[in-house]
Design a protein around this motif. Structure first.
Motif, mmCIF file in Angstrom:
data_model
loop_
_atom_site.group_PDB
_atom_site.id
_atom_site.type_symbol
_atom_site.label_atom_id
_atom_site.label_comp_id
_atom_site.label_asym_id
_atom_site.label_seq_id
_atom_site.Cartn_x
_atom_site.Cartn_y
_atom_site.Cartn_z
ATOM 1 N N LYS A 1 -5.380 -14.383 -2.415
ATOM 2 C CA LYS A 1 -6.210 -13.327 -2.991
ATOM 3 C C LYS A 1 -5.879 -11.947 -2.450
ATOM 4 O O LYS A 1 -6.430 -10.947 -2.889
ATOM 5 N N GLY A 2 -4.964 -11.868 -1.511
ATOM 6 C CA GLY A 2 -4.606 -10.595 -0.914
ATOM 7 C C GLY A 2 -4.039 -9.608 -1.915
ATOM 8 O O GLY A 2 -4.312 -8.402 -1.847
ATOM 9 N N PHE A 3 -3.285 -10.107 -2.902
ATOM 10 C CA PHE A 3 -2.708 -9.201 -3.900
ATOM 11 C C PHE A 3 -3.778 -8.556 -4.759
ATOM 12 O O PHE A 3 -3.625 -7.435 -5.216
ATOM 13 N N VAL A 4 -4.901 -9.254 -4.947
ATOM 14 C CA VAL A 4 -6.010 -8.682 -5.700
ATOM 15 C C VAL A 4 -6.654 -7.539 -4.908
ATOM 16 O O VAL A 4 -6.940 -6.470 -5.450
ATOM 17 N N ARG A 5 -6.831 -7.760 -3.613
ATOM 18 C CA ARG A 5 -7.394 -6.702 -2.748
ATOM 19 C C ARG A 5 -6.483 -5.480 -2.713
ATOM 20 O O ARG A 5 -6.959 -4.333 -2.759
ATOM 21 N N VAL A 6 -5.176 -5.703 -2.652
ATOM 22 C CA VAL A 6 -4.232 -4.582 -2.666
ATOM 23 C C VAL A 6 -4.355 -3.803 -3.972
ATOM 24 O O VAL A 6 -4.406 -2.575 -3.973
ATOM 25 N N ALA A 7 -4.423 -4.514 -5.085
ATOM 26 C CA ALA A 7 -4.542 -3.858 -6.396
ATOM 27 C C ALA A 7 -5.849 -3.070 -6.503
ATOM 28 O O ALA A 7 -5.855 -1.936 -7.009
ATOM 29 N N LEU A 8 -6.935 -3.646 -6.043
ATOM 30 C CA LEU A 8 -8.225 -2.949 -6.107
ATOM 31 C C LEU A 8 -8.221 -1.689 -5.238
ATOM 32 O O LEU A 8 -8.742 -0.651 -5.644
ATOM 33 N N LYS A 9 -7.621 -1.795 -4.070
ATOM 34 C CA LYS A 9 -7.568 -0.629 -3.175
ATOM 35 C C LYS A 9 -6.684 0.464 -3.751
ATOM 36 O O LYS A 9 -6.986 1.645 -3.620
ATOM 37 N N ALA A 10 -5.599 0.059 -4.406
ATOM 38 C CA ALA A 10 -4.667 1.043 -4.972
ATOM 39 C C ALA A 10 -5.227 1.709 -6.234
ATOM 40 O O ALA A 10 -4.811 2.789 -6.593
ATOM 41 N N GLY A 11 -6.169 1.041 -6.869
ATOM 42 C CA GLY A 11 -6.785 1.610 -8.071
ATOM 43 C C GLY A 11 -6.091 1.145 -9.280
ATOM 44 O O GLY A 11 -5.977 1.649 -10.319
ATOM 45 N N HIS B 1 0.832 -1.213 0.000
ATOM 46 C CA HIS B 1 0.000 0.000 0.000
ATOM 47 C C HIS B 1 0.866 1.262 0.000
ATOM 48 O O HIS B 1 0.582 2.211 -0.737
ATOM 49 N N ASN B 2 1.906 1.279 0.824
ATOM 50 C CA ASN B 2 2.773 2.463 0.902
ATOM 51 C C ASN B 2 3.472 2.756 -0.426
ATOM 52 O O ASN B 2 3.596 3.911 -0.823
ATOM 53 N N ILE B 3 3.917 1.720 -1.101
ATOM 54 C CA ILE B 3 4.579 1.918 -2.393
ATOM 55 C C ILE B 3 3.584 2.419 -3.427
ATOM 56 O O ILE B 3 3.839 3.388 -4.145
ATOM 57 N N LEU B 4 2.446 1.764 -3.520
ATOM 58 C CA LEU B 4 1.479 2.090 -4.574
ATOM 59 C C LEU B 4 0.823 3.452 -4.380
ATOM 60 O O LEU B 4 0.428 4.092 -5.357
ATOM 61 N N LYS B 5 0.721 3.925 -3.134
ATOM 62 C CA LYS B 5 0.088 5.236 -2.924
ATOM 63 C C LYS B 5 1.046 6.404 -3.190
ATOM 64 O O LYS B 5 0.635 7.550 -3.153
ATOM 65 N N LYS B 6 2.309 6.098 -3.519
ATOM 66 C CA LYS B 6 3.263 7.158 -3.858
ATOM 67 C C LYS B 6 2.868 7.872 -5.142
ATOM 68 O O LYS B 6 3.262 9.000 -5.362
ATOM 69 N N GLY B 7 2.132 7.181 -5.999
ATOM 70 C CA GLY B 7 1.651 7.851 -7.200
ATOM 71 C C GLY B 7 2.002 7.167 -8.497
ATOM 72 O O GLY B 7 2.413 6.000 -8.534
ATOM 73 N N LYS B 8 1.848 7.916 -9.570
ATOM 74 C CA LYS B 8 2.029 7.412 -10.923
ATOM 75 C C LYS B 8 3.423 6.819 -11.131
ATOM 76 O O LYS B 8 4.425 7.400 -10.725
ATOM 77 N N GLY B 9 3.463 5.666 -11.778
ATOM 78 C CA GLY B 9 4.724 5.015 -12.109
ATOM 79 C C GLY B 9 5.236 4.048 -11.069
ATOM 80 O O GLY B 9 6.140 3.267 -11.339
#
Length: 108
Positions: A98-108, A61-69
């Motif tokens: 299935k946790g990686f799917v939930r992470v992806a959905l939350k990150a957008g 979550h911390n990595i993906l919420k950093k933004g684009k790219g």
């Protein structure tokens, strides 16, 4: 296969050996590994030096919420999948992963 896949991921995403950074400019891949790998003497320093992060949900979550790219590279099947390898067959271990799917959905 897990060791092969993991080393392939290290070569492709934790180094510039294959030119991934030139083929996909602006994509910052964060290679993830088990948190237990950070407890192994000398291995910890090597994986930190290569820029690897632990594969916890919080880190993702911390990595993906950093933004684009920003992106993560995760071997979903893990050790369980590697122990179920046989020549000439591909068996994926995804039913309970299935946790990686939930992470992806939350990150957008």
């Amino acid at each position: 296969p897990h060791g092969v896949i993991s080393m392939g991921a290290v070569i492709n995403f934790a180094t510039f050996a294959t030119g991934f950074d030139k083929k996909f400019p602006g994509v910052n891949v964060h290679l993830l590994t088990l948190a237990s790998n950070f407890y192994i003497p000398l291995c910890r320093e090597w994986i930190l030096g290569m820029g690897l992060c632990d594969a916890s949900k919080e880190t993702c979550h911390n990595i993906l919420k950093k933004g684009k790219g920003e992106s993560i590279m995760l071997a979903v099947g893990g050790a369980e999948e590697s122990l179920d390898s046989h020549p000439g067959s591909y068996k994926l271990t995804l039913k309970e992963r299935k946790g990686f799917v939930r992470v992806a959905l939350k990150a957008g």
